[in-house]
Design a protein around this motif. Sequence first.
Motif, PDB file in Angstrom:
ATOM      1  N   UNK A   6       0.922  -1.135  -0.016  1.00 59.30           N
ATOM      2  CA  UNK A   6      -0.118  -0.123  -0.128  1.00 59.30           C
ATOM      3  C   UNK A   6       0.856   1.351  -0.147  1.00 59.30           C
ATOM      4  N   UNK A   7       0.559   2.272  -0.742  1.00 57.94           N
ATOM      5  CA  UNK A   7       1.367   3.354  -0.983  1.00 57.94           C
ATOM      6  C   UNK A   7       0.544   4.538  -1.271  1.00 57.94           C
ATOM      7  N   UNK A   8       0.505   5.475  -0.131  1.00 56.38           N
ATOM      8  CA  UNK A   8      -0.267   6.674  -0.072  1.00 56.38           C
ATOM      9  C   UNK A   8       0.535   7.877  -0.686  1.00 56.38           C
ATOM     10  N   UNK A   9      -0.050   8.454  -1.780  1.00 54.57           N
ATOM     11  CA  UNK A   9       1.051   9.853  -2.465  1.00 54.57           C
ATOM     12  C   UNK A   9      -0.135  10.828  -2.465  1.00 54.57           C
ATOM     13  N   UNK A  10      -1.203  10.904  -1.624  1.00 54.54           N
ATOM     14  CA  UNK A  10      -2.000  12.086  -1.802  1.00 54.54           C
ATOM     15  C   UNK A  10      -1.483  13.223  -1.142  1.00 54.54           C
ATOM     16  N   UNK A  11      -2.187  14.328  -1.550  1.00 55.40           N
ATOM     17  CA  UNK A  11      -1.591  15.857  -1.204  1.00 55.40           C
ATOM     18  C   UNK A  11      -0.003  16.111  -1.601  1.00 55.40           C
TER      19      UNK A  11
ATOM     20  N   UNK B  58       4.559  -5.930  -6.068  1.00 58.51           N
ATOM     21  CA  UNK B  58       3.453  -6.326  -5.180  1.00 58.51           C
ATOM     22  C   UNK B  58       2.730  -5.138  -4.965  1.00 58.51           C
ATOM     23  N   UNK B  59       2.592  -4.119  -5.346  1.00 59.46           N
ATOM     24  CA  UNK B  59       1.612  -2.952  -4.795  1.00 59.46           C
ATOM     25  C   UNK B  59       0.241  -3.117  -5.054  1.00 59.46           C
ATOM     26  N   UNK B  60      -0.590  -3.223  -4.392  1.00 56.26           N
ATOM     27  CA  UNK B  60      -2.034  -3.380  -4.643  1.00 56.26           C
ATOM     28  C   UNK B  60      -2.806  -2.389  -4.427  1.00 56.26           C
ATOM     29  N   UNK B  61      -2.586  -1.265  -3.529  1.00 53.77           N
ATOM     30  CA  UNK B  61      -3.357  -0.054  -3.212  1.00 53.77           C
ATOM     31  C   UNK B  61      -2.631   1.190  -3.430  1.00 53.77           C
ATOM     32  N   UNK B  62      -3.162   1.954  -4.232  1.00 52.09           N
ATOM     33  CA  UNK B  62      -2.485   3.158  -4.496  1.00 52.09           C
ATOM     34  C   UNK B  62      -3.303   4.247  -4.262  1.00 52.09           C
ATOM     35  N   UNK B  63      -2.920   5.234  -3.391  1.00 49.84           N
ATOM     36  CA  UNK B  63      -3.803   6.401  -3.177  1.00 49.84           C
ATOM     37  C   UNK B  63      -3.063   7.879  -3.800  1.00 49.84           C
TER      38      UNK B  63
ATOM     39  N   UNK C 231      -7.521   5.170  -5.575  1.00 48.08           N
ATOM     40  CA  UNK C 231      -8.141   6.238  -5.187  1.00 48.08           C
ATOM     41  C   UNK C 231      -7.602   7.515  -6.016  1.00 48.08           C
ATOM     42  N   UNK C 232      -8.342   8.310  -6.629  1.00 49.25           N
ATOM     43  CA  UNK C 232      -8.509   9.502  -7.335  1.00 49.25           C
ATOM     44  C   UNK C 232      -9.111  10.638  -6.847  1.00 49.25           C
ATOM     45  N   UNK C 233      -9.823  10.768  -5.639  1.00 46.41           N
ATOM     46  CA  UNK C 233     -10.636  11.590  -5.167  1.00 46.41           C
ATOM     47  C   UNK C 233      -9.991  13.028  -5.186  1.00 46.41           C
ATOM     48  N   UNK C 234     -10.754  14.062  -5.433  1.00 45.16           N
ATOM     49  CA  UNK C 234      -9.971  15.322  -5.348  1.00 45.16           C
ATOM     50  C   UNK C 234      -9.325  15.858  -6.586  1.00 45.16           C
TER      51      UNK C 234
ATOM     52  N   UNK D 276     -12.603   4.588  -6.651  1.00 43.52           N
ATOM     53  CA  UNK D 276     -13.410   5.475  -6.197  1.00 43.52           C
ATOM     54  C   UNK D 276     -13.082   6.844  -6.572  1.00 43.52           C
ATOM     55  N   UNK D 277     -13.766   7.888  -6.654  1.00 41.18           N
ATOM     56  CA  UNK D 277     -13.874   9.191  -7.193  1.00 41.18           C
ATOM     57  C   UNK D 277     -14.516  10.063  -6.446  1.00 41.18           C
TER      58      UNK D 277
END
Length: 413
Positions: A54-59, A77-82, A106-109, A144-145
């Motif tokens: 899981x990698x969070x690159x938000x904001x 192995x990355x499965x979740x990308x924000x 996740x592409x919200x915003x 999600x968006x």
Amino acid sequence: MAKRFDGSQQALDLNNIRVDPDLVSQNIEVTLNRRNSMLAVIKIIEENIPELICLNLSNNRLYRLDDLADIVNKVPNLKILNLSHNELKTERELDKLKGLKLVELSLEGNPLCGHYKIQADYVRLVFSAIYCQKNTIHKYTNAKCRTSNHALLPYLAVTVLTSVLLQTQASYFCSEEIKNIILCFLQQYYSIYDSGDRQPLLQAYHDGAAFSLSIPFTLQNPSNLGEYQKDSRNIRRMKDDPTTRFRLIKHTRLNVVAFLNELPKTQHDIASLIVDVNTYTATLLAFTVSGVFKEIDGKSRDSFRAFSRVFIAVPAGNAGLCIVNDELFVRNATTEEIRRAFVAPAPTPSSSPVPTLSAPQQEMLAAFSQKSGMNLEWSQKCLQDNDWDFDRAAQIFTGLKAQGKIPDVAFVK
């Protein structure tokens, strides 16, 4: 960066990394919309946490993903990308992530979300940009968006449409041990369920078991599922009636089996059953069974139904299962499902007394079981149905197996 890594989840949170107090205090600038910073981060991940999930690159003010493209090969192995709350303006940026086997994006915003007012259009965009690759097909995923009016779209499970014909997958079991337990359970369960007297199913349910039934929701209700209508717990049908929703859950095994006895008498096409194990722990097993049955009495006699049933069970004695929750969904079978049901079925074990076999027949039975992989009971029935002609029985078996018409229970030894 170490404090932003959760080893138990294999997750790295780089949300708003450019203003991290620890980095700022040391005059370290990490601006991920600059190439050198992004490449440095990817290198750190590759060398220290290559198993990242899981990698969070938000904001992080990302307006292009060129520099993130290396992650496809370096973090496989990355499965979740924000990527939420960045500055991605066009769907073409998503092309640079092809090759990632994500289950959540996740592409919200982002500005690109405002281009799509309809959920389906947005989801097709994401799938066509990332998942529809030449040699790889991911059948289901999540996206999600947030649209321009800031109404959060729910997570969606959507089938990817491609020019490649997606074939139905066979049953999924966690292991051979679980497979044998489930198939043995289903064989016993449906032999009783279809027998006309379902009272012995009391032994299959926990004292505090719960059961619910639902059918498709339609305003016009054109179906002939009348026998199931009054007990259907479809949430859309009674979303404003919590009292009825609760009442339609059958509690305790006595009430569950009493209700099952009221349902139409059935005959299940065992060869049609598909089993998917959803959850398995040492103390709980959840699995879904789908297939086709027909009603054998009443005003809907010979009507074909398709069903999906979710069992949640706990271990019982002698490697058995005890049902604690049972959810049954019933609908009318499609024309194709009716066409394929009960057609040239695999031989079923006979309930009549088994005749004594001669020595040559016993040798033939052992040889046929070894060659076919079926257990002795099914092998014997196949040989008997073909007048103990080994070659003809083998030919019939090969044909039925190639068509997928021999159920898994035939191979449980």
